[in-house]
Design a protein around this motif. Sequence first.
Motif, PDB file in Angstrom:
ATOM      1  N   LEU A  97       0.824  -1.208   0.000  1.00  7.35           N
ATOM      2  CA  LEU A  97       0.000   0.000   0.000  1.00  7.35           C
ATOM      3  C   LEU A  97       0.857   1.256   0.000  1.00  7.35           C
ATOM      4  CD1 LEU A  97      -2.844   1.244   0.179  1.00  7.35           C
ATOM      5  CD2 LEU A  97      -2.674   1.051   2.673  1.00  7.35           C
ATOM      6  N   THR A  98       1.961   1.203   0.724  1.00  3.82           N
ATOM      7  CA  THR A  98       2.864   2.358   0.810  1.00  3.82           C
ATOM      8  C   THR A  98       3.620   2.604  -0.492  1.00  3.82           C
ATOM      9  OG1 THR A  98       4.522   0.866   1.722  1.00  3.82           O
ATOM     10  CG2 THR A  98       3.231   2.174   3.279  1.00  3.82           C
ATOM     11  N   HIS A  99       3.546   1.633  -1.417  1.00  3.87           N
ATOM     12  CA  HIS A  99       4.287   1.754  -2.671  1.00  3.87           C
ATOM     13  C   HIS A  99       3.346   1.803  -3.877  1.00  3.87           C
ATOM     14  CE1 HIS A  99       7.456   0.638   0.043  1.00  3.87           C
ATOM     15  NE2 HIS A  99       8.372   0.746  -0.910  1.00  3.87           N
ATOM     16  N   PHE A 100       2.147   2.335  -3.652  1.00  2.00           N
ATOM     17  CA  PHE A 100       1.174   2.443  -4.732  1.00  2.00           C
ATOM     18  C   PHE A 100       1.797   3.178  -5.925  1.00  2.00           C
ATOM     19  CE2 PHE A 100      -2.261   4.736  -6.927  1.00  2.00           C
ATOM     20  CZ  PHE A 100      -3.061   3.656  -7.275  1.00  2.00           C
ATOM     21  N   GLY A 101       1.612   2.597  -7.105  1.00  2.00           N
ATOM     22  CA  GLY A 101       2.182   3.204  -8.306  1.00  2.00           C
ATOM     23  C   GLY A 101       3.502   2.581  -8.735  1.00  2.00           C
ATOM     24  N   THR A 102       4.053   1.698  -7.892  1.00  2.00           N
ATOM     25  CA  THR A 102       5.327   1.074  -8.243  1.00  2.00           C
ATOM     26  C   THR A 102       5.110  -0.342  -8.774  1.00  2.00           C
ATOM     27  OG1 THR A 102       5.723   0.041  -6.085  1.00  2.00           O
ATOM     28  CG2 THR A 102       6.418   2.345  -6.357  1.00  2.00           C
ATOM     29  N   LYS A 103       6.151  -0.866  -9.357  1.00  2.00           N
ATOM     30  CA  LYS A 103       6.170  -2.266  -9.779  1.00  2.00           C
ATOM     31  C   LYS A 103       7.455  -2.883  -9.251  1.00  2.00           C
ATOM     32  CE  LYS A 103       3.542  -1.577 -14.060  1.00  2.00           C
ATOM     33  NZ  LYS A 103       3.568  -1.677 -15.557  1.00  2.00           N
ATOM     34  N   GLY A 104       7.319  -4.001  -8.555  1.00  2.00           N
ATOM     35  CA  GLY A 104       8.492  -4.679  -8.006  1.00  2.00           C
ATOM     36  C   GLY A 104       8.743  -6.004  -8.710  1.00  2.00           C
ATOM     37  N   VAL A 105      10.001  -6.279  -9.015  1.00  2.00           N
ATOM     38  CA  VAL A 105      10.358  -7.545  -9.656  1.00  2.00           C
ATOM     39  C   VAL A 105      11.617  -8.118  -9.010  1.00  2.00           C
ATOM     40  CG1 VAL A 105       9.318  -7.063 -11.911  1.00  2.00           C
ATOM     41  CG2 VAL A 105      11.672  -6.351 -11.456  1.00  2.00           C
ATOM     42  N   GLN A 106      11.705  -9.441  -9.029  1.00  2.00           N
ATOM     43  CA  GLN A 106      12.932 -10.137  -8.661  1.00  2.00           C
ATOM     44  C   GLN A 106      13.581 -10.627  -9.944  1.00  2.00           C
ATOM     45  OE1 GLN A 106      11.586 -13.192  -5.876  1.00  2.00           O
ATOM     46  NE2 GLN A 106      12.646 -12.117  -4.246  1.00  2.00           N
ATOM     47  N   VAL A 107      14.832 -10.239 -10.142  1.00  3.92           N
ATOM     48  CA  VAL A 107      15.536 -10.569 -11.373  1.00  3.92           C
ATOM     49  C   VAL A 107      16.660 -11.557 -11.068  1.00  3.92           C
ATOM     50  CG1 VAL A 107      16.806  -9.660 -13.350  1.00  3.92           C
ATOM     51  CG2 VAL A 107      15.041  -8.252 -12.255  1.00  3.92           C
ATOM     52  N   PRO A 108      16.537 -12.817 -11.525  1.00  2.10           N
ATOM     53  CA  PRO A 108      17.632 -13.758 -11.301  1.00  2.10           C
ATOM     54  C   PRO A 108      18.827 -13.431 -12.185  1.00  2.10           C
ATOM     55  CG  PRO A 108      15.887 -14.810 -12.565  1.00  2.10           C
ATOM     56  CD  PRO A 108      15.395 -13.444 -12.203  1.00  2.10           C
ATOM     57  N   GLU A 109      19.986 -13.322 -11.584  1.00  2.00           N
ATOM     58  CA  GLU A 109      21.195 -13.060 -12.358  1.00  2.00           C
ATOM     59  C   GLU A 109      22.283 -14.040 -11.914  1.00  2.00           C
ATOM     60  OE1 GLU A 109      22.619  -9.129 -11.607  1.00  2.00           O
ATOM     61  OE2 GLU A 109      23.327  -9.601  -9.594  1.00  2.00           O
ATOM     62  N   PRO A 110      23.183 -14.411 -12.812  1.00  2.00           N
ATOM     63  CA  PRO A 110      24.261 -15.331 -12.441  1.00  2.00           C
ATOM     64  C   PRO A 110      25.234 -14.683 -11.469  1.00  2.00           C
ATOM     65  CG  PRO A 110      24.594 -14.479 -14.663  1.00  2.00           C
ATOM     66  CD  PRO A 110      23.237 -14.021 -14.235  1.00  2.00           C
ATOM     67  N   TYR A 111      25.824 -15.494 -10.603  1.00  2.00           N
ATOM     68  CA  TYR A 111      26.837 -14.973  -9.685  1.00  2.00           C
ATOM     69  C   TYR A 111      28.097 -14.548 -10.425  1.00  2.00           C
ATOM     70  CZ  TYR A 111      24.512 -16.211  -5.305  1.00  2.00           C
ATOM     71  OH  TYR A 111      23.653 -16.254  -4.231  1.00  2.00           O
ATOM     72  N   GLY A 112      28.523 -15.371 -11.391  1.00  2.00           N
ATOM     73  CA  GLY A 112      29.741 -15.034 -12.134  1.00  2.00           C
ATOM     74  C   GLY A 112      30.621 -16.254 -12.327  1.00  2.00           C
ATOM     75  N   THR A 113      31.803 -16.233 -11.730  1.00  2.00           N
ATOM     76  CA  THR A 113      32.742 -17.349 -11.834  1.00  2.00           C
ATOM     77  C   THR A 113      32.498 -18.306 -10.667  1.00  2.00           C
ATOM     78  OG1 THR A 113      34.392 -16.034 -10.633  1.00  2.00           O
ATOM     79  CG2 THR A 113      34.515 -16.019 -13.026  1.00  2.00           C
ATOM     80  N   THR A 114      32.238 -19.564 -10.981  1.00  2.00           N
ATOM     81  CA  THR A 114      31.890 -20.523  -9.939  1.00  2.00           C
ATOM     82  C   THR A 114      32.863 -21.708  -9.939  1.00  2.00           C
ATOM     83  OG1 THR A 114      30.375 -21.863 -11.286  1.00  2.00           O
ATOM     84  CG2 THR A 114      29.460 -19.904 -10.213  1.00  2.00           C
ATOM     85  N   LEU A 115      33.005 -22.295  -8.763  1.00  2.00           N
ATOM     86  CA  LEU A 115      33.864 -23.455  -8.575  1.00  2.00           C
ATOM     87  C   LEU A 115      33.016 -24.613  -8.063  1.00  2.00           C
ATOM     88  CD1 LEU A 115      36.640 -24.910  -8.256  1.00  2.00           C
ATOM     89  CD2 LEU A 115      36.782 -23.869  -5.964  1.00  2.00           C
ATOM     90  N   VAL A 116      33.111 -25.755  -8.727  1.00  2.00           N
ATOM     91  CA  VAL A 116      32.430 -26.977  -8.288  1.00  2.00           C
ATOM     92  C   VAL A 116      33.496 -28.003  -7.921  1.00  2.00           C
ATOM     93  CG1 VAL A 116      30.945 -28.896  -8.960  1.00  2.00           C
ATOM     94  CG2 VAL A 116      30.393 -26.570  -9.710  1.00  2.00           C
ATOM     95  N   ILE A 117      33.515 -28.411  -6.659  1.00  2.00           N
ATOM     96  CA  ILE A 117      34.451 -29.430  -6.180  1.00  2.00           C
ATOM     97  C   ILE A 117      33.658 -30.702  -5.933  1.00  2.00           C
ATOM     98  CG2 ILE A 117      36.155 -30.045  -4.433  1.00  2.00           C
ATOM     99  CD1 ILE A 117      36.502 -27.077  -3.835  1.00  2.00           C
ATOM    100  N   ALA A 118      34.002 -31.769  -6.680  1.00  2.00           N
ATOM    101  CA  ALA A 118      33.213 -32.995  -6.668  1.00  2.00           C
ATOM    102  C   ALA A 118      33.905 -34.104  -5.874  1.00  2.00           C
ATOM    103  CB  ALA A 118      32.961 -33.457  -8.105  1.00  2.00           C
ATOM    104  N   PRO A 119      33.136 -35.053  -5.358  1.00  2.00           N
ATOM    105  CA  PRO A 119      33.688 -36.175  -4.588  1.00  2.00           C
ATOM    106  C   PRO A 119      33.968 -37.380  -5.478  1.00  2.00           C
ATOM    107  CG  PRO A 119      31.330 -36.223  -4.412  1.00  2.00           C
ATOM    108  CD  PRO A 119      31.658 -35.067  -5.345  1.00  2.00           C
ATOM    109  N   TRP A 120      34.436 -38.454  -4.845  1.00  2.62           N
ATOM    110  CA  TRP A 120      34.803 -39.656  -5.589  1.00  2.62           C
ATOM    111  C   TRP A 120      33.729 -40.728  -5.613  1.00  2.62           C
ATOM    112  CZ3 TRP A 120      34.337 -43.771  -2.387  1.00  2.62           C
ATOM    113  CH2 TRP A 120      34.517 -43.558  -1.026  1.00  2.62           C
ATOM    114  N   ASN A 121      32.726 -40.656  -4.727  1.00  2.00           N
ATOM    115  CA  ASN A 121      31.808 -41.792  -4.594  1.00  2.00           C
ATOM    116  C   ASN A 121      30.799 -41.901  -5.739  1.00  2.00           C
ATOM    117  OD1 ASN A 121      30.718 -39.410  -3.457  1.00  2.00           O
ATOM    118  ND2 ASN A 121      29.229 -40.588  -2.277  1.00  2.00           N
TER     119      ASN A 121
END
Length: 462
Positions: A97-121
């Motif tokens: 109600l306090t933000h009447f006239g606005t539009k809010g969105v959640q925008v998924p964005e990638p983190y960037g450089t990622t590291l995946v460390i995997a196990p042996w099993n």
Amino acid sequence: MVEDVATQPIEGLFQLQQSYFATGKTRPLIEREMTLKKLQTLIDEHENDILLALKKDLNKSETEAYMTEIAIIKDEIKHLLKNFKKWAKPKKVKTALTHFGTKGVQVPEPYGTTLVIAPWNYPFQLAVSPMLGAIAAGNTVILKPSELTPNLSAVLVKIVNPHFDSGFLHVVEGGVEETQQLLEQKFDYIFFTGSVPVGKIVMEAASKHLTPVTLELGGKSPCIVHHDVDLSLAAKRVAFGKLTNVGQTCIAPDYLYVHKSIKDDFILELQKAIHRFYGVNPIQNETYGKIVNERHFNRVKSYLKDGKILFGGNVDQTLHKIEPTLISPDRLDSPVMQEEIFGPVLPILEYESIDEVIDFVNGRPKPLALYLFTKDAELQKRITTTISYGGGCINDTLMHIATPYLPFGGVGESGMGNYHGKNSFSTFSHYKSVLKQTNLFDFSFRYPNAKNGLKIIKKLMG
């Protein structure tokens, strides 16, 4: 053009991935889709290589290797391809109600450089699955497989490195030294699957850069068998969960609590199930897996001294095989009841009151999985609401990990964060909040010295 970084130090590879991400090439949905489809094709082309490598490293049968490693990944790719574009769309939120006239969105964005460390099993499934989520979310990925499964590690290199720009996707082989060098880099996200002690090392390294992490760890997962079960069916499903990959499964039943009134009968049914699966001499059965190396073999073998062997107990040092073994622990503080077993040894305890079981499990670190066998709906509800654990099954074992519609992850010492399906996409995405304000009118009461400003604010927000 695929750039060769075979002789390039890890720091250089990391910088290359940072530069590649900065170009924006990973962001277009069509590029993500093409990458997933390309991996899908490459996995199909190298299926026999994967199966052979798993046979060499872990003696996995073709059926088990396909079911627990390849099929899950194929299903995950199909699920991502069908849904990730929908998940990637900005999501509208309600307007206050306090933000009447606005539009809010959640925008998924990638983190960037990622590291995946995997196990042996599960060296294929647990390496590729998080990598797929990172790709679908628009990140670059450096994948570090386990040095304990060198044949599968080499196949991952063959699938990835010649076919993708190393600034985008790259597999780094090696041991502890290479992992330490990777952890020194300032990644935007780290995904680790492995033991609790190493998970603590990963988290400590990540904390130096305030890098967010997902930790998929382990622990002692209980299995509870109540007196009202179908003994034969329950025994078959418990044996399946415990002996898949000869117990080298982070969510395998680690100890068994059986109601006192059915304990002896249930143990007999477990023995029958084991014989049906692997014959009277499992060690000589070619479809029965092996412990990954000498160190782990000796560790699992040492648990055989921690109680009375009820069934099994034979070992073959040369083959690194340990027979499916049921054991009655001497003490609750013995190593077999304190450490994650990660092998085909199953301690069996008995109970009369379910309160004993609840108190026992809640008095220990929170497990990654819990399994309950009962027809009693009230008991099912009580266990799931009074014991904290990562996930699990009622009247089955392991199968909760095989659906992309359920998040998989731990809690407490068994891990943090989760993945699979949409949760993989969400794990590797930052959800950016964006508010679009109107210029058609303005709320003057929010500004300093506005007439009746406080009165209006109290009415709207008080």
